[in-house]
Design a protein around this motif. Structure first.
Motif, PDB file in Angstrom:
ATOM      1  N   GLU A 177       0.835  -1.211   0.000  1.00  0.00           N
ATOM      2  CA  GLU A 177       0.000   0.000   0.000  1.00  0.00           C
ATOM      3  C   GLU A 177       0.868   1.259   0.000  1.00  0.00           C
ATOM      4  O   GLU A 177       0.529   2.250  -0.647  1.00  0.00           O
ATOM      5  N   GLN A 226      -3.187   6.239  -3.485  1.00  0.00           N
ATOM      6  CA  GLN A 226      -3.553   5.855  -2.129  1.00  0.00           C
ATOM      7  C   GLN A 226      -4.628   4.795  -2.216  1.00  0.00           C
ATOM      8  O   GLN A 226      -5.734   5.046  -2.703  1.00  0.00           O
ATOM      9  N   SER A 286      -6.141   0.698  -0.577  1.00  0.00           N
ATOM     10  CA  SER A 286      -6.049  -0.495   0.265  1.00  0.00           C
ATOM     11  C   SER A 286      -5.667  -1.663  -0.630  1.00  0.00           C
ATOM     12  O   SER A 286      -5.923  -1.648  -1.838  1.00  0.00           O
ATOM     13  N   ALA A 287      -5.039  -2.689  -0.057  1.00  0.00           N
ATOM     14  CA  ALA A 287      -4.532  -3.784  -0.883  1.00  0.00           C
ATOM     15  C   ALA A 287      -4.798  -5.138  -0.240  1.00  0.00           C
ATOM     16  O   ALA A 287      -4.661  -5.304   0.979  1.00  0.00           O
ATOM     17  N   TYR A 329      -6.194  -3.786  -5.531  1.00  0.00           N
ATOM     18  CA  TYR A 329      -6.044  -2.460  -4.926  1.00  0.00           C
ATOM     19  C   TYR A 329      -7.321  -1.651  -5.145  1.00  0.00           C
ATOM     20  O   TYR A 329      -7.851  -1.605  -6.257  1.00  0.00           O
ATOM     21  N   THR A 355      -9.264   2.183  -4.393  1.00  0.00           N
ATOM     22  CA  THR A 355      -9.260   3.568  -3.929  1.00  0.00           C
ATOM     23  C   THR A 355     -10.711   4.013  -3.829  1.00  0.00           C
ATOM     24  O   THR A 355     -11.624   3.217  -3.984  1.00  0.00           O
TER      25      THR A 355
END
Length: 231
Positions: A45, A51, A53-54, A105, A107
């Motif tokens: 991340e 920016q 979350s992963a 990922y 956003t």
């Protein structure tokens, strides 16, 4: 059908279909990464250009063949002969197997799937050439889907990585107004990079071409570090 159906369908394809990757022959000096090494090579991340979350996942062996093109909900007969040939020309009929890792990922407005993989020596495929062929042969053409929905493929700019852009469109009056609002959310860039028997594919929903390139380059660099460390 509710307004989120096309988005869910596209996301489901990206997450559940086998990895759409192919590479040139590995030859001497090939470096084979394990699923765990491929997963460790995914961007964290903190390293990700946006920016986000992963979530990551390693896969021991994924079969790559003509059925893993990620266009299963659409009809290739709706495009011309050259485009159909390009769509079916990336993979061998009998396929190949390879370990992979997937990074998912998210956003506030993007969904990006990053895949890393490491092919065996017998793979004689060229991912960048195959995706470039799709971009050239299918530029501006639409694969037909159910209920008037289609998937339009377009080439990227001349200096872009190998890959193409795909967007969901509709000829149905029912979808006309909704699709105008959803187009930006459903647009997907698919770009690829390969080095020997190791490769990366980025599939980004709602990304710009520049953002897709930045993510690909960052992931390409980290994978290259993992390959160098494994030599």
């Amino acid at each position: 059908m509710n307004a989120s159906t096309p988005a869910r369908r596209l996301t489901s394809l990206l997450l559940t279909a086998p990895v759409a990757l192919a590479l040139p022959a590995c030859g001497a000096g090939a470096v084979h990464l394990t699923p765990e090494q491929l997963e460790a090579a995914l961007l964290t991340e903190e390293e990700f250009p946006l920016q986000a979350s992963a979530d990551t996942m390693a896969q021991d062996a994924v079969t790559l063949d003509a059925d893993s093109q990620l266009f299963n909900d659409y009809t290739a007969e709706s495009v011309d002969e050259q485009c159909a040939a390009a769509l079916h020309g990336v993979y061998p009929d009998d396929g190949v197997q390879a370990p992979t890792a997937i990074g998912d990922y998210a956003t506030g407005k993007h969904r990006i799937i990053v895949r890393t993989m490491s092919l065996p020596e017998q793979a004689e495929l060229d991912l960048e050439e195959g995706f470039a062929a799709i971009a050239e042969a299918c530029d501006g053409q639409t694969l037909a889907g159910a209920d008037g929905e289609g998937l339009t493929l377009t080439a990227l700019s001349d200096d872009a990585p190998a890959g193409f852009h795909q967007s969901v469109t509709s000829s149905s009056p029912l979808w006309a107004e909704l699709m105008a609002e959803l187009t930006a959310l459903l647009d997907t860039h698919r770009v690829v990079s390969q080095d020997g028997n190791n490769a990366v594919e980025v599939m980004g929903i709602g990304l710009s071409e520049t953002e897709a390139r930045d993510i690909l380059e960052a992931q390409e660099a980290k994978l290259a570090d993992a390959v160098a460390a494994a030599r």
